[in-house]
Design a protein around this motif. Structure first.
Motif, PDB file in Angstrom:
ATOM      1  N   LYS A   1       9.230   2.839   0.224  1.00  0.00           N
ATOM      2  CA  LYS A   1       8.852   3.821  -0.797  1.00  0.00           C
ATOM      3  C   LYS A   1       8.217   3.152  -2.013  1.00  0.00           C
ATOM      4  CE  LYS A   1      12.262   7.255   0.600  1.00  0.00           C
ATOM      5  NZ  LYS A   1      13.472   8.002   0.245  1.00  0.00           N
TER       6      LYS A   1
ATOM      7  N   ARG B   1       3.159   8.122  -6.416  1.00  0.00           N
ATOM      8  CA  ARG B   1       2.125   9.148  -6.297  1.00  0.00           C
ATOM      9  C   ARG B   1       1.834   9.471  -4.833  1.00  0.00           C
ATOM     10  NH1 ARG B   1      -3.268   7.843  -8.453  1.00  0.00           N
ATOM     11  NH2 ARG B   1      -2.640   7.562 -10.586  1.00  0.00           N
ATOM     12  N   ALA B   2       1.710   8.436  -4.018  1.00  0.00           N
ATOM     13  CA  ALA B   2       1.445   8.644  -2.594  1.00  0.00           C
ATOM     14  C   ALA B   2       2.646   9.283  -1.900  1.00  0.00           C
ATOM     15  CB  ALA B   2       1.080   7.323  -1.926  1.00  0.00           C
TER      16      ALA B   2
ATOM     17  N   GLU C   1       4.442  11.611  -2.869  1.00  0.00           N
ATOM     18  CA  GLU C   1       4.409  13.062  -3.035  1.00  0.00           C
ATOM     19  C   GLU C   1       3.693  13.751  -1.868  1.00  0.00           C
ATOM     20  OE1 GLU C   1       2.553  13.818  -6.797  1.00  0.00           O
ATOM     21  OE2 GLU C   1       4.124  12.763  -7.908  1.00  0.00           O
ATOM     22  N   ASN C   2       2.781  13.031  -1.211  1.00  0.00           N
ATOM     23  CA  ASN C   2       1.969  13.627  -0.148  1.00  0.00           C
ATOM     24  C   ASN C   2       2.400  13.228   1.252  1.00  0.00           C
ATOM     25  OD1 ASN C   2       0.218  14.838  -2.081  1.00  0.00           O
ATOM     26  ND2 ASN C   2      -0.693  12.830  -2.400  1.00  0.00           N
ATOM     27  N   ILE C   3       3.499  12.514   1.365  1.00  0.00           N
ATOM     28  CA  ILE C   3       3.933  12.025   2.672  1.00  0.00           C
ATOM     29  C   ILE C   3       4.899  13.008   3.312  1.00  0.00           C
ATOM     30  CG2 ILE C   3       5.345  10.247   3.772  1.00  0.00           C
ATOM     31  CD1 ILE C   3       3.861   8.193   2.325  1.00  0.00           C
ATOM     32  N   ASP C   4       4.700  13.240   4.588  1.00  0.00           N
ATOM     33  CA  ASP C   4       5.601  14.067   5.376  1.00  0.00           C
ATOM     34  C   ASP C   4       6.920  13.306   5.538  1.00  0.00           C
ATOM     35  OD1 ASP C   4       6.955  14.769   7.943  1.00  0.00           O
ATOM     36  OD2 ASP C   4       5.324  16.238   8.088  1.00  0.00           O
ATOM     37  N   GLU C   5       8.011  13.859   5.025  1.00  0.00           N
ATOM     38  CA  GLU C   5       9.312  13.189   5.029  1.00  0.00           C
ATOM     39  C   GLU C   5       9.786  12.845   6.442  1.00  0.00           C
ATOM     40  OE1 GLU C   5      11.530  12.001   2.675  1.00  0.00           O
ATOM     41  OE2 GLU C   5       9.921  12.317   1.222  1.00  0.00           O
TER      42      GLU C   5
END
Length: 109
Positions: free
Chosen positions: A26, A32-33, A35-39
């Motif tokens: 992480k 910032r990145a 925020e856009n990642i599929d958990e």
């Protein structure tokens, strides 16, 4: 207290816990990145990263060496190394990103 196990696999798990690959990943990705990642995909990646890392350490280090690594990573310097490694890795990639792209493009020509 003996913090080591009889099995290399158990000690590899302890070593991987010391590395805290979940948090390191992480940090490398950046807030910032993240925020856009599929958990779900991130969890799959992290699980695979831990597994691959454990297999590589098992391949390259004996059980006794794994125990010594655990001991080192429990020291203040070892903990600092783990804490600083994501920043060092990220800065390394950023410093060499142009050179890496040039190298990779020359390989495909």
């Amino acid at each position: 207290i003996n913090v080591y196990s009889q099995s290399k696999e158990d000690d590899l798990k302890k070593l991987m816990d010391r590395f805290d690959i979940r948090e390191v990943t992480k940090k490398i990705i950046g807030p910032r990145a993240m925020e856009n990642i599929d958990e779900e995909k991130l969890e799959i990646f992290i699980t695979k990263a831990i597994d691959v890392n454990a297999k590589l350490y098992s391949k390259h280090f004996t059980h006794e060496e794994i125990k010594e690594l655990i001991k080192f990573y429990d020291t203040p310097l070892g903990k600092k190394m783990i804490d600083k490694q994501p920043s060092i890795t990220k800065e390394w990639f950023e410093s060499l990103s142009t050179d890496i792209r040039i190298l990779m493009s020359s390989m495909t020509e």
